[in-house]
Structures are given as structure tokens and as C-alpha cells.
Design a protein around this motif. Structure first.
Motif, PDB file in Angstrom:
ATOM      1  N   SER A 108      -1.961   4.118  -4.804  1.00 39.58           N
ATOM      2  CA  SER A 108      -1.341   3.141  -3.907  1.00 39.58           C
ATOM      3  C   SER A 108      -1.006   1.866  -4.674  1.00 39.58           C
ATOM      4  CB  SER A 108      -2.272   2.806  -2.748  1.00 39.58           C
ATOM      5  OG  SER A 108      -2.459   3.939  -1.932  1.00 39.58           O
ATOM      6  N   TYR A 109       0.120   1.284  -4.305  1.00 34.92           N
ATOM      7  CA  TYR A 109       0.539   0.056  -4.984  1.00 34.92           C
ATOM      8  C   TYR A 109       0.991  -0.979  -3.959  1.00 34.92           C
ATOM      9  CZ  TYR A 109       2.975  -3.304  -7.839  1.00 34.92           C
ATOM     10  OH  TYR A 109       3.363  -4.477  -8.410  1.00 34.92           O
ATOM     11  N   THR A 110       0.618  -2.244  -4.216  1.00 37.91           N
ATOM     12  CA  THR A 110       1.028  -3.374  -3.383  1.00 37.91           C
ATOM     13  C   THR A 110       1.555  -4.481  -4.284  1.00 37.91           C
ATOM     14  OG1 THR A 110      -0.585  -2.911  -1.637  1.00 37.91           O
ATOM     15  CG2 THR A 110       0.287  -5.144  -1.746  1.00 37.91           C
TER      16      THR A 110
ATOM     17  N   THR B  23       0.079   9.543  -6.598  1.00 39.62           N
ATOM     18  CA  THR B  23      -0.542   9.256  -5.299  1.00 39.62           C
ATOM     19  C   THR B  23      -1.271   7.921  -5.273  1.00 39.62           C
ATOM     20  OG1 THR B  23      -2.512  10.491  -5.931  1.00 39.62           O
ATOM     21  CG2 THR B  23      -0.780  11.705  -4.770  1.00 39.62           C
TER      22      THR B  23
ATOM     23  N   ASN C 176       0.828  -1.207   0.000  1.00 40.61           N
ATOM     24  CA  ASN C 176       0.000   0.000   0.000  1.00 40.61           C
ATOM     25  C   ASN C 176       0.864   1.259   0.000  1.00 40.61           C
ATOM     26  OD1 ASN C 176      -2.611   1.111  -0.092  1.00 40.61           O
ATOM     27  ND2 ASN C 176      -2.616   1.480   2.119  1.00 40.61           N
TER      28      ASN C 176
ATOM     29  N   PRO D 134       2.500   4.638  -1.913  1.00 40.47           N
ATOM     30  CA  PRO D 134       2.232   5.578  -3.006  1.00 40.47           C
ATOM     31  C   PRO D 134       3.124   5.268  -4.207  1.00 40.47           C
ATOM     32  CG  PRO D 134       2.386   6.745  -0.937  1.00 40.47           C
ATOM     33  CD  PRO D 134       2.818   5.337  -0.657  1.00 40.47           C
TER      34      PRO D 134
END
Length: 325
Positions: free
Chosen positions: A288-290, A286, A259, A261
Motif C-alpha cells: 500500500s502506498y500513500t 500489493t 492507501n 496498492p
């Protein structure tokens, strides 16, 4: 570690053709261990040949008696083995004074003044230092130390980023000079990042270290495992909270994002692969990346991010990528 006296003996036997196979293996290993050792060997051999040539036309004296007198007058005689040929006896006795006085001093100067430089340019590299410590150099990084390293000091100079596994030696601290910082340890593991025009950052993985700046040990921060500190230009060390799980990604060959940015994700990827990103729509930063990658390739990472974050990634030029919707 072979003593200087034993090394002198091996070199003398090698020059005279009297060295055994086992002794030759010892000598060869010593020569390959340090460029300063090769330099010492060359000086000793040249001095030996010079002395031998100077006395080649002189009559042979009572060698055994002269050698006995010579040995008794030396403050620290070199325990050279007596060879059987009379000519070898005379060459050994004639050259010994010059060799011990000149080459012995030269060896000390060469070792003190010589520097070993280890570099990692396009690829990461691992090195074992003379004291048994291991160093993992990140790309575009450099480590250097002088010829006395391991004898009476364990000081290295770092430019770039490295992970250290320091061999324990309570009597001889391991010191890393990086930028304006100094890190002093006895035996531990840690990461130092010291790139030009950026703060020096220290992450302690195991053990305990003293991290100092211009004030030296008087202003040192003592850090234990799991702690991080930075040293900014013209300031003293400051402990910070480092929540980045990828601070050792370059060494462990893995990337982990939870999660995060997108701008932080891209920054980590830039550092890991040595690439750059340009973003057409700043609002994308901005997002979110997982994701998690083990032994990642750049193509794999870009493909997964483009699909997961629903963005388009195109290569504008070599190692420069553009991100758009």
C-alpha cells in the motif's frame, strides 16, 4: 463575427490599395483565424487579377451606369465601396460577376471541406475553439473539426484524451465523436478518454451530457456531474463507479494516493509521465502506498516512492524503470 459580404469588401479594398489601417487589422485577424479564410482570399485575389488582365486593353465604358445595371441584376449584390480611380471602377465591375459566382462557391466548398486539426504530442496543450469552448488536450492526443464549425454545427472528433469546457449554446449542441461513441452537450465540462484498442471513458465534471454508442440517441446514457460511463467495443454505454481521484491528474498537475496498492500507483504514474515499470518481485505490487504530489517531476516521485515504500528503482533504458527490493 464578420459577415461574408464585409469580408469581400475588405479584400476588394486591400487588392485595390484603398484599405484603411483599421480595415487591414480586421482583415488580418480574419485571415489568421482559419486556414480556410486564407484559401478563400487567395482564390478571390487570383480571380480578380485574372479578370483585370482580361479587360485591361478594353476601352472604358460608362462605368457608373453599367455598375448600376449590374447591381440591380444581382440577386444578392456585394456592397463594395466605389473607389475614385476610373481604372479601379472598371476592374471592379469586370471582375465582380466572376468573383461572386466562382469565388463565392469556392469559399463555401473550401470551408465545408477544410479540416482543422489540433495536436498535443510530447506536451499537453490548451486550445480555444471558434465558438469559445476550451479544450485541454493530453499528450499524444488529437482534435479535429471542419470549416463549418461554429456556424451550423459544433462537432469535433477526438483521438486520445481531452478535457472540455463547452460554451453554452442551447440552439447548437456540442458533439464529441470519439471512437464508437458520441457525447452531446449544451454547455458543461467533462473528460473523454478515447485511446485506440481501449474502452472510451467519459467523466462528467459539471452539467449534464448524453453519451451514446451505435444506437445513437435512442440508447444514450444521460449523465450528470460526478458520474462516469464507458463504451466497450460492440457494446452500448455502461455507467460505472469511478473512484480514481487522479482521472484529471494530467490536467490539474497533481497526483494523490491514499492507501493505494503499488500496482495502481505505478499505473497512474505511467500514464502521467509516459514511462513504463517492470517489477522483479510481484509481491511488491500489493504494497500500500500513500502520498500527494503537486506539480510533480518524475525524479521527485520516484525518489519519494523508493524511500517511502522501501524499494529500489533503477532506470533500465530510456523511460523504462525496474523496481526491486
Amino acid at each position: 463575427m464578420l459577415s461574408n459580404d464585409h469580408i469581400d469588401t475588405l479584400i476588394a479594398r486591400e487588392i485595390e490599395g484603398e484599405i484603411t489601417a483599421e480595415e487591414m487589422a480586421q482583415l488580418q485577424s480574419w485571415l489568421e483565424a482559419d486556414p480556410a479564410n486564407q484559401a478563400y482570399y487567395e482564390v478571390l485575389k487570383d480571380t480578380w487579377d485574372l479578370a483585370a488582365g482580361a479587360y485591361s486593353d478594353m476601352p472604358e465604358p460608362d462605368v457608373e451606369r453599367n455598375w448600376q445595371r449590374f447591381s440591380e441584376n444581382l440577386a444578392t449584390p456585394v456592397p463594395l465601396r466605389v473607389v475614385t480611380r476610373r481604372n479601379s471602377w472598371w476592374r471592379l465591375a469586370a471582375a465582380a460577376v466572376v468573383v461572386i459566382a466562382a469565388a463565392g462557391l469556392t469559399f463555401t466548398l473550401v470551408r465545408n471541406n477544410s479540416h482543422t486539426t489540433l495536436t498535443a504530442e510530447a506536451d499537453k496543450k490548451t486550445f480555444t475553439l471558434p465558438d469559445g469552448s476550451r479544450v485541454f488536450l493530453n499528450r499524444n492526443s488529437q482534435l479535429s473539426y471542419n470549416g463549418r464549425f461554429g456556424d451550423d454545427n459544433r462537432t469535433v472528433q477526438l483521438k486520445g484524451e481531452a478535457f472540455f469546457e463547452v460554451a453554452a449554446d442551447a440552439a447548437n449542441p456540442f458533439i464529441v465523436a470519439a471512437g464508437a461513441s458520441q457525447t452531446k452537450v449544451l454547455g458543461t465540462s467533462f473528460v473523454i478518454k478515447a485511446y485506440e484498442d481501449k474502452p472510451v471513458q467519459l467523466d462528467v465534471v459539471t452539467g449534464k451530457v448524453a453519451f451514446s454508442g451505435k444506437k445513437g440517441e435512442d440508447g444514450a446514457l444521460v449523465l450528470t456531474a460526478g458520474n462516469t460511463a464507458i463504451l466497450q467495443r460492440d457494446k452500448e454505454p455502461q455507467q460505472i463507479n469511478n473512484s480514481d481521484p487522479n482521472f484529471m491528474a494530467w490536467k490539474e498537475n497533481r497526483l494523490y494516493f491514499n492507501n493505494v496498492p503499488l500496482y495502481k500507483t505505478l499505473s497512474t504514474i505511467e500514464d502521467y509521465f509516459g514511462v513504463r515499470f517492470s517489477v522483479a518481485d510481484k509481491s511488491l505490487l500489493t504494497l500500500s502506498y500513500t502520498g500527494k504530489f503537486d506539480n510533480p517531476s518524475l525524479a521527485e516521485v520516484l525518489d519519494v516512492i523508493s524511500k517511502t515504500a522501501e524499494v529500489k528503482i533503477s532506470e533500465e533504458e530510456k523511460d523504462v524503470y525496474r523496481i526491486s527490493r
